[in-house]
Design a protein around this motif. Structure first.
Motif, PDB file in Angstrom:
ATOM      1  N   SER A  16       0.844  -1.197   0.000  1.00 25.28           N
ATOM      2  CA  SER A  16       0.000   0.000   0.000  1.00 25.28           C
ATOM      3  C   SER A  16       0.874   1.240   0.000  1.00 25.28           C
ATOM      4  N   PHE A  17       0.404   2.276  -0.653  1.00 19.23           N
ATOM      5  CA  PHE A  17       1.009   3.602  -0.539  1.00 19.23           C
ATOM      6  C   PHE A  17      -0.042   4.507   0.088  1.00 19.23           C
ATOM      7  N   ASN A  18       0.316   5.190   1.136  1.00 16.75           N
ATOM      8  CA  ASN A  18      -0.604   6.121   1.802  1.00 16.75           C
ATOM      9  C   ASN A  18      -1.981   5.509   2.029  1.00 16.75           C
ATOM     10  N   GLY A  19      -1.978   4.278   2.506  1.00 17.34           N
ATOM     11  CA  GLY A  19      -3.258   3.655   2.842  1.00 17.34           C
ATOM     12  C   GLY A  19      -4.035   3.086   1.674  1.00 17.34           C
ATOM     13  N   GLU A  21      -4.089   0.279  -1.191  1.00 21.38           N
ATOM     14  CA  GLU A  21      -3.380  -0.925  -1.608  1.00 21.38           C
ATOM     15  C   GLU A  21      -3.265  -0.966  -3.128  1.00 21.38           C
ATOM     16  N   VAL A  22      -2.029  -1.063  -3.631  1.00 24.15           N
ATOM     17  CA  VAL A  22      -1.818  -1.080  -5.084  1.00 24.15           C
ATOM     18  C   VAL A  22      -1.393  -2.457  -5.586  1.00 24.15           C
ATOM     19  N   LEU A  23      -1.007  -3.351  -4.690  1.00 20.79           N
ATOM     20  CA  LEU A  23      -0.767  -4.748  -5.050  1.00 20.79           C
ATOM     21  C   LEU A  23      -1.563  -5.598  -4.063  1.00 20.79           C
ATOM     22  N   GLY A  40       0.339  -4.651 -18.639  1.00 16.36           N
ATOM     23  CA  GLY A  40      -0.780  -4.034 -17.936  1.00 16.36           C
ATOM     24  C   GLY A  40      -0.779  -2.547 -18.192  1.00 16.36           C
ATOM     25  N   GLU A  41      -1.920  -1.927 -17.931  1.00 19.73           N
ATOM     26  CA  GLU A  41      -2.028  -0.489 -18.143  1.00 19.73           C
ATOM     27  C   GLU A  41      -1.108   0.248 -17.176  1.00 19.73           C
ATOM     28  N   ASN A  42      -0.901   1.522 -17.447  1.00 17.90           N
ATOM     29  CA  ASN A  42      -0.150   2.347 -16.506  1.00 17.90           C
ATOM     30  C   ASN A  42      -0.843   2.341 -15.165  1.00 17.90           C
ATOM     31  N   GLY A  43      -0.038   2.210 -14.111  1.00 19.08           N
ATOM     32  CA  GLY A  43      -0.619   2.222 -12.772  1.00 19.08           C
ATOM     33  C   GLY A  43      -1.082   0.862 -12.302  1.00 19.08           C
ATOM     34  N   ALA A  44      -0.887  -0.168 -13.119  1.00 21.17           N
ATOM     35  CA  ALA A  44      -1.339  -1.506 -12.738  1.00 21.17           C
ATOM     36  C   ALA A  44      -0.518  -2.054 -11.564  1.00 21.17           C
ATOM     37  N   GLY A  45       0.725  -1.583 -11.436  1.00 18.51           N
ATOM     38  CA  GLY A  45       1.567  -2.033 -10.330  1.00 18.51           C
ATOM     39  C   GLY A  45       2.808  -2.800 -10.764  1.00 18.51           C
ATOM     40  N   LYS A  46       3.113  -2.783 -12.058  1.00 17.69           N
ATOM     41  CA  LYS A  46       4.244  -3.552 -12.582  1.00 17.69           C
ATOM     42  C   LYS A  46       5.567  -3.101 -11.957  1.00 17.69           C
ATOM     43  N   SER A  47       5.815  -1.803 -12.030  1.00 19.39           N
ATOM     44  CA  SER A  47       7.096  -1.308 -11.509  1.00 19.39           C
ATOM     45  C   SER A  47       7.193  -1.503 -10.010  1.00 19.39           C
ATOM     46  N   THR A  48       6.090  -1.281  -9.311  1.00 22.79           N
ATOM     47  CA  THR A  48       6.101  -1.461  -7.858  1.00 22.79           C
ATOM     48  C   THR A  48       6.454  -2.897  -7.498  1.00 22.79           C
ATOM     49  N   LEU A  49       5.860  -3.840  -8.191  1.00 22.44           N
ATOM     50  CA  LEU A  49       6.144  -5.250  -7.939  1.00 22.44           C
ATOM     51  C   LEU A  49       7.630  -5.540  -8.128  1.00 22.44           C
ATOM     52  N   GLU A  56      13.882  -2.308  -3.279  1.00 22.67           N
ATOM     53  CA  GLU A  56      13.787  -0.858  -3.247  1.00 22.67           C
ATOM     54  C   GLU A  56      12.581  -0.412  -2.421  1.00 22.67           C
ATOM     55  N   TYR A  57      11.488  -1.151  -2.530  1.00 19.31           N
ATOM     56  CA  TYR A  57      10.332  -0.942  -1.652  1.00 19.31           C
ATOM     57  C   TYR A  57      10.171  -2.180  -0.783  1.00 19.31           C
ATOM     58  N   HIS A  58       9.490  -2.009   0.329  1.00 20.51           N
ATOM     59  CA  HIS A  58       9.235  -3.142   1.203  1.00 20.51           C
ATOM     60  C   HIS A  58       7.777  -3.549   1.123  1.00 20.51           C
TER      61      HIS A  58
HETATM   62  P1  ADP Z   1       2.980   0.522 -13.506  1.00 19.56           P
HETATM   63  O1  ADP Z   1       4.445   0.334 -13.423  1.00 19.56           O
HETATM   64  O2  ADP Z   1       2.222  -0.720 -13.796  1.00 19.56           O
HETATM   65  O3  ADP Z   1       2.594   1.625 -14.435  1.00 19.56           O
HETATM   66  P2  ADP Z   1       3.272   1.465 -10.791  1.00 19.56           P
HETATM   67  O4  ADP Z   1       3.823   0.290 -10.067  1.00 19.56           O
HETATM   68  O5  ADP Z   1       4.217   2.526 -11.158  1.00 19.56           O
HETATM   69  O6  ADP Z   1       2.458   0.965 -12.064  1.00 19.56           O
HETATM   70  O7  ADP Z   1       2.132   2.115  -9.913  1.00 19.56           O
HETATM   71  C1  ADP Z   1       1.103   1.374  -9.285  1.00 19.56           C
HETATM   72  C2  ADP Z   1       0.294   2.286  -8.387  1.00 19.56           C
HETATM   73  O8  ADP Z   1       1.082   2.668  -7.266  1.00 19.56           O
HETATM   74  C3  ADP Z   1      -0.140   3.577  -9.056  1.00 19.56           C
HETATM   75  O9  ADP Z   1      -1.419   3.894  -8.607  1.00 19.56           O
HETATM   76  C4  ADP Z   1       0.878   4.571  -8.568  1.00 19.56           C
HETATM   77  O10 ADP Z   1       0.320   5.857  -8.531  1.00 19.56           O
HETATM   78  C5  ADP Z   1       1.205   4.073  -7.185  1.00 19.56           C
HETATM   79  N1  ADP Z   1       2.580   4.375  -6.777  1.00 19.56           N
HETATM   80  C6  ADP Z   1       3.704   3.882  -7.352  1.00 19.56           C
HETATM   81  N2  ADP Z   1       4.795   4.327  -6.708  1.00 19.56           N
HETATM   82  C7  ADP Z   1       4.356   5.136  -5.725  1.00 19.56           C
HETATM   83  C8  ADP Z   1       5.012   5.907  -4.690  1.00 19.56           C
HETATM   84  N3  ADP Z   1       6.342   5.917  -4.567  1.00 19.56           N
HETATM   85  N4  ADP Z   1       4.226   6.624  -3.870  1.00 19.56           N
HETATM   86  C9  ADP Z   1       2.895   6.594  -3.957  1.00 19.56           C
HETATM   87  N5  ADP Z   1       2.213   5.895  -4.888  1.00 19.56           N
HETATM   88  C10 ADP Z   1       2.926   5.170  -5.768  1.00 19.56           C
END
Ligand code: ADP
Ligand code: MG
Length: 498
Positions: A16-19, A21-23, A40-49, A56-58
């Motif tokens: 979760s970011f700021n409460g 949940e993105v994954l 996946g579309e932008n914002g799907a969570g690929k980079s976060t995963l 880099e993230y926990h």
């Molecule tokens: P993708 O790579 O699939 O486009 P991201 O992993 O970048 O998606 O983002 C997934 C969700 O997490 C989005 O809603 C994005 O706004 C949010 N997000 C990503 N990184 C951060 C961050 N550092 N702080 C807050 N929200 C984030």
């Protein structure tokens, strides 16, 4: 009997970011010598995963197993030391170092306190050789092209003897020939048993590189299948969460008389003897290789770099466009290729960007003051009509995804109510959902009777969208095809013919 242990297994990962949940409990498995495409579309969570995997993230919950052993990485160094590396979209932070120095920065071969430059150079040379990448080892990184920098980043990631290499949109800045080098490198790594995660928006690439395709939508894995079982329409529907029969939407429309024509257009050294017409309601495609002169022709017509010979005709009458403002007075619109440079003020708000062309005093929308109700209404209408995902009109555009940024560039021009619309690579670097919406918009423009010219390097896009296709090669016309006769092969034949 023992079950085969996968190289890497992710189980129940949550973030979760700021409460928010993105994954949501994501599972993913990587196998030795296999490429897993993550789409996946932008914002799907690929980079976060992937950033979680790299330490880099926990994660808030879930586990990662490397060859059966549970691992927790608190930073990318730890991931690297266990053989997991990632090629970042961001560029190298050491512009003053040479290619060879950059490759081993932070882990230079030492003798006492001295860096063994010769040895370092040899190591770099051997690696590039093995990968089939040609880069001058002594050039400073700041002097490389974007494509070369990307290849350097790739070589660097691989130089860690990684078992797993993660590539987040590696080809977005690469030229076609460098894409081929990258693909060759990938298949080479596969032979050495390296597992890869490949994130891309270019779905046509998948058949060339991927073994498995995982679709991620709104933080959930929707599907995971072998590439040969994946149907593109199904995959796209899964990505956007609604059924899409045809990603190139066609509308019923009337094609009328010729409204726009160029005759014998020339700009010395750039293009010669360019003639074509566009009819009312027609979508004309401009095909060709990068460097064929497509952008030059269009920006010249638009008054950015004047042509030195030839004529431009609007409704059969010659017109003289000396600057973009003239072009706008004739109700031309030009949606440029490089959004960040020409299309948008990235730190500006959505509203200030959309209303920029209006402020320049284009006649049909004259008299609207900054931040007036008129502007707010226009912006609200466009956000709604184009399905732009944002929190408010004041949001700076650099906080939006590429697809939403592109919609703003298009919206900005639509507010000028143009008759002739030029689009240069309108869907480059944007995700499928936004692509589809841009396609629908372009079709709507044609249906309303506008004359549309579209430059694209993606052949399926030209075939899917255009009524007629003109091919440019080395600054000259190399062919013209009606959409119904055009195939990828005969366009290609025109592009490469001697
Ligand atoms: P993708 O790579 O699939 O486009 P991201 O992993 O970048 O998606 O983002 C997934 C969700 O997490 C989005 O809603 C994005 O706004 C949010 N997000 C990503 N990184 C951060 C961050 N550092 N702080 C807050 N929200 C984030
Ligand atoms: Mg991303």
């Amino acid at each position: 009997f023992m079950a085969k242990i996968p190289l890497l297994e992710i189980r129940g990962l949550r973030k979760s970011f700021n409460g928010v949940e993105v994954l949501h409990s994501v599972d993913l498995t990587l196998e030795k010598g296999k490429v897993t495409a993550l789409v996946g579309e932008n914002g799907a969570g690929k980079s976060t995963l992937m950033k979680i995997l790299m330490g880099e993230y926990h994660a808030d919950a879930g586990e990662v197993f490397l060859e059966g052993e549970k691992v927790v990485f608190s930073n990318p160094h730890q991931a690297l030391s266990r053989g997991i590396s990632m090629i970042f979209q961001e560029m190298s932070p050491f512009p003053e170092l040479t290619v060879a120095e950059n490759m081993y920065v932070g882990r230079e071969p030492h003798k006492f306190i001295f860096i063994r430059k010769k040895e370092q150079r040899k190591m770099a040379e051997a690696l590039l050789e093995r990968l089939g990448i040609h880069l001058d080892l002594d050039r400073k990184v700041k002097d490389l092209t974007v494509s070369e920098m990307q290849l350097l980043e790739i070589a660097k990631a691989i130089s860690y003897d990684s078992k797993i290499v993660i590539m987040d949109e590696p080809t977005s800045a690469l030229t076609d020939s460098d894409v081929r080098i990258l693909f060759a490198t990938i298949s080479n790594l596969k032979k050495h048993g390296v597992a890869m995660v490949y994130i891309t928006h270019k779905l046509d690439e998948l058949v060339q590189v991927a073994d498995t395709v995982c679709v991620l939508r709104d933080g959930n894995i929707i599907s995971s299948r072998p590439i040969h079982e994946v149907e593109q329409n199904v995959m796209i529907s899964e990505m956007v969460g609604r059924k899409i029969e045809n990603i190139y939407p066609r509308v019923e429309k009337q094609i009328g008389d010729v409204v726009f024509e160029v005759r014998g257009l020339e700009r010395r050294g750039e293009f010669h003897d360019i003639s074509f017409t566009i009819r009312k309601g027609e979508i004309l495609g401009l095909a060709g290789m990068v460097g064929a002169g497509r952008t030059e022709v269009v920006s010249s017509i638009f008054g950015i770099n004047p042509y030195t010979k030839g004529k431009v005709l609007l409704n059969g009458e010659e017109i003289h466009i000396r600057c973009p403002r003239d072009a706008m007075r004739y109700h031309f619109a030009f949606i440029p290729e490089d959004r960040a440079r020409d299309g948008l003020n990235l730190v500006g708000s959505i509203r200030s960007n959309m209303c920029l062309t209006i402020l320049k005093g284009v006649s049909r929308c004259r008299g609207i003051f900054p931040d007036s109700k008129g502007e707010r209404d226009c912006t609200a209408r466009m956000i709604e009509q184009m399905n732009i995902k944002s929190n408010s009109q004041e949001q700076p555009v650099n906080s939006l995804s590429g697809g939403n940024q592109q919609k703003i560039v298009v919206a900005k021009w639509l507010l000028t109510q143009p008759d002739i619309v030029f689009l240069d690579e309108p869907t480059r670097g944007i995700d499928v959902g936004a692509k589809f919406e841009i396609y629908q918009l372009i079709q709507e423009l044609a249906k309303e009777g506008k004359a549309v010219l579209m430059i694209s390097s993606e052949m399926p896009e030209l075939l899917g969208m255009c009524d007629r296709i003109v091919v440019l090669k080395e600054g000259r016309l190399a062919g013209e095809l009606l959409a119904q006769d055009a195939t990828q092969e005969n366009i290609m034949a025109a592009i490469v013919k001697e």
